[in-house]
Design a protein around this motif. Structure first.
Motif, short mmCIF file in Angstrom:
data_model
loop_
_atom_site.label_atom_id
_atom_site.label_comp_id
_atom_site.label_asym_id
_atom_site.label_seq_id
_atom_site.Cartn_x
_atom_site.Cartn_y
_atom_site.Cartn_z
N ASN A 131 30.04 -36.43 30.39
CA ASN A 131 29.94 -35.52 31.88
C ASN A 131 29.19 -34.65 31.75
O ASN A 131 29.01 -34.08 33.53
N TYR A 132 27.94 -34.77 31.40
CA TYR A 132 27.25 -33.10 31.18
C TYR A 132 26.18 -33.73 32.34
O TYR A 132 25.77 -32.78 33.09
N ASN A 133 25.14 -34.51 32.10
CA ASN A 133 24.25 -35.75 32.65
C ASN A 133 25.23 -35.16 34.69
O ASN A 133 23.67 -35.12 35.07
N MET A 134 26.07 -36.05 34.90
CA MET A 134 26.71 -35.61 36.06
C MET A 134 27.07 -34.37 36.71
O MET A 134 26.45 -34.04 38.12
N VAL A 135 27.45 -33.15 35.39
CA VAL A 135 27.38 -32.16 36.07
C VAL A 135 26.42 -31.68 36.82
O VAL A 135 25.73 -31.13 37.76
N PHE A 136 25.32 -31.53 35.78
CA PHE A 136 23.55 -30.95 35.42
C PHE A 136 23.42 -31.72 37.20
O PHE A 136 22.61 -30.43 38.27
N THR A 137 23.33 -33.56 37.60
CA THR A 137 23.11 -33.90 38.54
C THR A 137 23.41 -33.36 39.97
O THR A 137 22.74 -33.36 40.49
N ASN A 138 24.89 -32.73 39.46
CA ASN A 138 25.14 -32.06 41.25
C ASN A 138 25.65 -30.59 41.18
O ASN A 138 24.78 -30.63 42.56
N ILE A 139 25.36 -30.08 40.33
CA ILE A 139 24.49 -28.31 40.62
C ILE A 139 23.24 -28.67 41.29
O ILE A 139 23.22 -28.94 42.47
N ALA A 140 22.24 -29.73 40.50
CA ALA A 140 20.79 -29.71 41.43
C ALA A 140 21.23 -30.50 42.63
O ALA A 140 19.90 -29.92 43.71
N THR A 141 21.44 -31.08 42.95
CA THR A 141 22.18 -32.13 44.29
C THR A 141 22.89 -30.79 45.12
O THR A 141 21.96 -30.44 46.05
N LEU A 182 22.70 -26.98 44.77
CA LEU A 182 21.52 -26.19 45.22
C LEU A 182 20.37 -26.71 45.83
O LEU A 182 20.26 -25.97 46.92
N HIS A 183 19.90 -28.24 46.29
CA HIS A 183 19.09 -28.56 47.21
C HIS A 183 20.11 -29.13 48.32
O HIS A 183 19.24 -27.85 49.47
N GLY A 184 21.40 -28.85 48.71
CA GLY A 184 21.78 -28.95 49.89
C GLY A 184 22.14 -27.62 50.22
O GLY A 184 22.04 -27.47 51.77
N PHE A 185 21.89 -26.36 49.59
CA PHE A 185 22.04 -25.19 49.85
C PHE A 185 20.60 -24.69 50.36
O PHE A 185 21.36 -24.02 51.35
N HIS A 186 19.37 -25.43 49.79
CA HIS A 186 18.51 -24.91 50.53
C HIS A 186 18.59 -25.76 51.65
O HIS A 186 17.76 -24.64 52.77
N ASP A 187 18.66 -26.66 52.24
CA ASP A 187 18.57 -27.30 53.63
C ASP A 187 20.04 -26.62 54.35
O ASP A 187 18.89 -26.58 55.30
N ILE A 188 20.12 -25.80 54.40
CA ILE A 188 21.59 -25.61 55.14
C ILE A 188 21.30 -23.81 55.20
O ILE A 188 21.18 -24.03 56.26
N ASN A 206 13.36 -19.17 51.08
CA ASN A 206 12.73 -19.34 49.85
C ASN A 206 13.40 -19.12 48.66
O ASN A 206 13.00 -20.39 47.67
N ALA A 207 14.44 -17.69 48.31
CA ALA A 207 14.62 -18.23 46.74
C ALA A 207 15.53 -18.84 46.73
O ALA A 207 15.38 -19.72 45.68
N ALA A 208 16.38 -19.73 47.82
CA ALA A 208 17.22 -21.05 47.37
C ALA A 208 16.15 -22.08 46.77
O ALA A 208 16.68 -22.88 46.16
N GLY A 209 14.93 -22.97 47.72
CA GLY A 209 14.16 -23.46 47.28
C GLY A 209 13.87 -23.50 45.66
O GLY A 209 13.54 -23.96 45.18
N ILE A 232 14.97 -21.82 43.46
CA ILE A 232 15.77 -22.30 42.41
C ILE A 232 16.33 -23.63 42.49
O ILE A 232 16.76 -24.18 41.19
N ALA A 233 16.52 -24.47 43.87
CA ALA A 233 16.31 -25.96 43.61
C ALA A 233 15.82 -26.49 42.65
O ALA A 233 16.05 -27.48 41.97
N SER A 234 13.88 -25.97 43.39
CA SER A 234 13.12 -26.58 42.62
C SER A 234 12.79 -26.52 40.89
O SER A 234 12.43 -27.53 40.41
N PHE A 235 13.37 -25.09 40.68
CA PHE A 235 13.20 -24.85 38.80
C PHE A 235 14.61 -25.84 38.69
O PHE A 235 14.46 -26.65 37.53
N PHE A 236 15.68 -25.77 38.50
CA PHE A 236 16.51 -27.08 38.50
C PHE A 236 16.16 -27.63 38.60
O PHE A 236 16.79 -28.36 36.90
N SER A 237 15.77 -28.28 38.91
CA SER A 237 14.96 -30.33 39.02
C SER A 237 13.80 -30.12 38.10
O SER A 237 14.02 -31.38 38.04
#
Length: 790
Positions: A420-430, A432-438, A479-482, A484-489
């Motif tokens: 489940n590791y890959n799934m958790v990290f992928t969901n975190i990246a998703t 963070l991108h949603g956080f940036h969009d909001i 900007n900070a959220a963007g 973080i999202a790009s860094f994590f992805s």
């Protein structure tokens, strides 16, 4: 082979095109031949027409000549008629008869003349028509000939270009064919070599397979016989093995944690500014707390917002502690990342804070909408922000859920499966991108709301400033959220591969106990490697040894030059001593002459006291003139004084009768003066020679001192190298004692007792003798210059 087939197909296409163009060329050649034949026939026709034209011109010339004759004849007839008329007057009878005859003849002549005129006119018309037809035909033929010639030239140019093109194409194809043949031959040879090599490789592969099969059977037999227990077969047992320490992953993780810390710090600063300016806005809108009491809802909301630092600051502190826990000497995996649990708890407390202020924030927006100052557009923007705040809290809940899942392995290793590791990290990246969009939506809606409130007439300057501050904080938050999202992805793959590793071949996570054990073994291994590493003995670097060798070679080369300089100096000293003796003899002779002249001067002065008083003025003037000219050479002094003496003698002879005594007196005076000047000249020469010798001695001494200092430095460096070599000998002696105590002890003691110079001579043959010779030459040069100075 495919390339050869392609080239062959190209060659066939070119051959077909060549055959087509060749057939067209034949057709063009036939057309050119036909046109040439037509042009030849037209030329023949043109010649025939020219001939007929010449004939017609000749006929016309003859007709014109005939017409001229007829005209002359008519004139003659007219003259005759006039004569006959005159005669008829005289003789009427004869006139009547002659008139009848003349009338008849005249009528005949007129008819004949009329016929000739008509015939001449007809011939003129025929000639003109023939001439016009000939010119027209000639012009048509000439234009046709020009057209045909141009067509023939064009056809010939086309034929020439085609022949050149096809000759070039044929040559190129022939060259390509030759190259292809050569290439096909080489490819055939390579194919043969490849076949031979493949056969050899197949044979070697068969041999290797047979050898590996036999070795595998032997290894399996040995394992089955000698290894009673293989712990790598079981994942549970393999998890107990100590894994390898991956330093590269640790450094990469520390770098990533540092970047994440910087981004989280930016996010925390933006959140603090956002909550603080939101509190300030609640205090001044829709009711300003400075002039009136705000609603209890906004009071409570403002009170909660005032506590935002106690919930936001721990996020930065938790991330800082997590960054400090990742070092080069640690093993950072999810099972050992204990500080991740603390960060998850701080995120949970901030989520509770957001949940606590969310109802008040929504009610505050609804209260703004119910205000009389709120327009329809502003109400729509407030409702958009109403929905955005709900989405923001929901996205923080998602992030907290996934971060808490990542923190589970450090407290409960079985709480999260490895799959489940890959799934958790992928969901975190998703998330963070949603956080940036909001946040982008919030920034857009806030900017629209600020623009509408700025246009409102009741907006105060304090409200506009607060809106600008909120908008800038929201932009910074976006900007900070963007980031973080790009860094994590971008680093998602590294997170999934590096945050969990264990023993080789194992599928279980590394446990904290095995990580601690691995670090202890690592420290022991590092200490053991440090104990094995011994400092290397000092030695002369290769570049320094080369430089020393160059110095030695230059010193040996300069030895001959120094010897030549010493010989030249000795010759100069001998010459100067000879000159010194010569000038000393000259000085003695001048002294004797001076004594004699002084005695003569005393005897002459006793009888001529009165005269000498008159002459002293002249002598003093002459002496002053002589002093002015002392800066010149001695030879010029002697000549000038003799001339002045002659002038003085001539003047005195004019004044006094006893000129001979005065001449003797002046002569004696100038002889004494010459002697004095000669002595001064000898003294100056001796001083100049002395100063020159002293200067040369100083320069030579300085050069010798520089050489001695250089040699002393070289000796010091050689002594250092000898001491190092002596230390090496001591170490070799210690090691050789362990191996061959009796054989090498005497030789090492002998080397240890040898002096430094002996070791230098052993290390560098001929160096000691060369050094002694150089010292001896320097001392000889110093002694010679000391003697010359004395």
């Amino acid at each position: 082979m495919a390339a050869a087939a392609e080239l062959q197909g190209k060659y066939q296409k070119l051959a077909q095109e060549y055959s087509k163009l060749r057939a067209q060329n034949q057709v063009l050649k036939k057309g050119v031949v036909d046109e040439q034949a037509n042009s030849a026939s037209l030329k023949e026709q043109l010649k025939m027409k020219d001939q007929s034209l010449r004939k017609l011109q000749q006929e016309m010339d003859s007709l014109t000549f005939r017409n001229q004759q007829l005209a002359k004849r008519v004139e003659l007839l007219q003259d005759e008629l006039a004569l006959s008329e005159t005669r008829g007057k005289k003789n009427k009878k004869s006139a009547e008869s002659s008139s009848q005859l003349s009338q008849e003849q005249k009528s005949v002549f007129n008819e004949d003349l009329q016929k000739k005129i008509e015939e001449n006119e007809r011939l003129h018309i025929l000639f003109f028509e023939a001439d016009e037809q000939h010119k027209r035909l000639e012009a048509e033929l000439r234009t046709r000939l020009e057209v045909l010639e141009t067509d023939a030239a064009q056809h010939q140019a086309v034929v020439d270009s085609l022949t050149r093109k096809y000759t070039d194409t044929i040559e190129k194809l022939q060259n390509d064919k030759a190259k292809l043949e050569i290439k096909s031959q080489t490819l055939e040879r390579e194919a043969k070599d490849c076949r031979l090599r493949t056969e050899e490789c197949q044979q070697q592969l068969k041999n290797l397979q047979a050898a590996l099969g036999s070795r595998l059977e032997e290894s399996l037999c040995i394992i089955n016989e000698k290894v009673p227990f293989n712990d790598t077969r079981s994942n549970q047992y393999n998890a107990l093995n100590v894994p390898l320490h991956n330093r590269r992953y640790q450094l990469k993780l520390r770098d990533l944690a540092g970047q994440a810390l910087a981004f989280v710090q930016e996010l925390v600063t933006a959140l603090l500014n956002f909550h603080t300016y939101t509190e300030q806005r609640v205090q001044i809108f829709p009711i300003d707390s400075a002039t009136d009491t705000i609603s209890p809802l906004n009071q409570k909301f403002s009170q909660y917002l005032h506590e935002n630092a106690s919930y936001v600051r721990p996020l930065e502190e938790g991330m800082l502690h997590l960054f400090e826990s990742i070092t080069e000497d640690t093993v950072t995996v999810l099972e050992t990342a204990v500080k991740l649990k603390a960060f998850s708890e701080h995120l949970a407390s901030y989520l509770c804070f957001l949940r606590k202020i969310l109802p008040y924030q929504l009610k505050s927006l609804e209260e703004e909408c119910e205000s009389s100052l709120c327009t329809a557009a502003l109400r729509a923007r407030n409702m958009d922000l109403h929905r955005d705040m709900k989405r923001l809290t929901a996205i923080f809940e998602k992030l907290h859920t996934y971060v808490s899942l990542l923190a589970l392995p450090s407290t409960k290793p079985t709480g999260l499966l490895r799959t489940n590791y890959n799934m958790v990290f992928t969901n975190i990246a998703t998330s963070l991108h949603g956080f940036h969009d909001i946040l982008k939506d919030i920034s857009k809606h806030y900017s629209q709301k600020a623009t509408l409130e700025q246009d409102a007439p009741t907006a105060t300057q304090k409200l506009l400033t607060t809106n600008d501050c909120i908008l800038s904080s929201v932009v910074a938050l976006t900007n900070a959220a963007g980031k973080i999202a790009s860094f994590f992805s971008n680093n998602l793959d590294h997170f999934t591969t590096s945050l969990s590793y264990g023993p080789k071949g194992g599928t279980e996570f590394i446990s904290p106990l095995s990580a601690e054990c691995m670090l202890q073994y690592k420290k022991k291994a590092v200490a053991y490697m440090k104990s094995l590493k011994k400092p290397c003995a000092d030695s002369v670097p290769y570049e320094e040894a080369l430089a020393n060798r160059r110095v030695l070679l230059s010193s040996t080369e300069s030895r001959e030059g120094l010897a030549q300089q010493v010989q030249q100096s000795l010759e100069k000293i001998a010459k100067l001593e000879q000159e010194k003796e010569h000038w000393m003899l000259e000085a003695q002779l001048a002294k004797i002459k001076l004594e004699k002249e002084n005695e003569k001067l005393k005897n002459s002065l006793s009888g001529h006291l009165t005269e000498t008083t008159q002459e002293r003025s002249v002598l003093t003037n002459v002496a002053e003139q002589k002093k002015e000219t002392t800066e010149k050479s001695p030879r010029e002094l002697i000549k000038n004084t003799s001339l002045i003496g002659m002038l003085a003698i001539t003047t005195d002879n004019e004044k006094a009768p006893d000129g001979e005594s005065r001449e003797d007196l002046i002569k004696n005076h100038y002889m004494a003066r010459i002697a004095e000047l000669t002595s001064h000249l000898q003294l100056a020469d001796s001083k100049s020679v002395h100063f020159h010798a002293e200067d040369e001695l100083m320069t030579t001494k300085r050069s010798y001192e520089d050489q001695l200092s250089m040699m002393s430095d070289h000796l010091c460096s050689m002594n250092e190298t000898l001491t190092k070599q002596r230390e090496e000998i001591d170490t070799l002696k210690m090691t050789s004692k362990l191996r061959h105590v009796s054989a090498n002890s005497e030789s090492l003691d002998f080397l240890q007792k040898l002096p430094v110079q002996t070791l230098v001579s052993l290390r560098y043959p001929g160096y000691a003798a060369e050094l002694q010779n150089k010292k001896r030459m320097i001392l000889v040069g110093l002694n010679l210059h000391g003697k010359r100075l004395c």
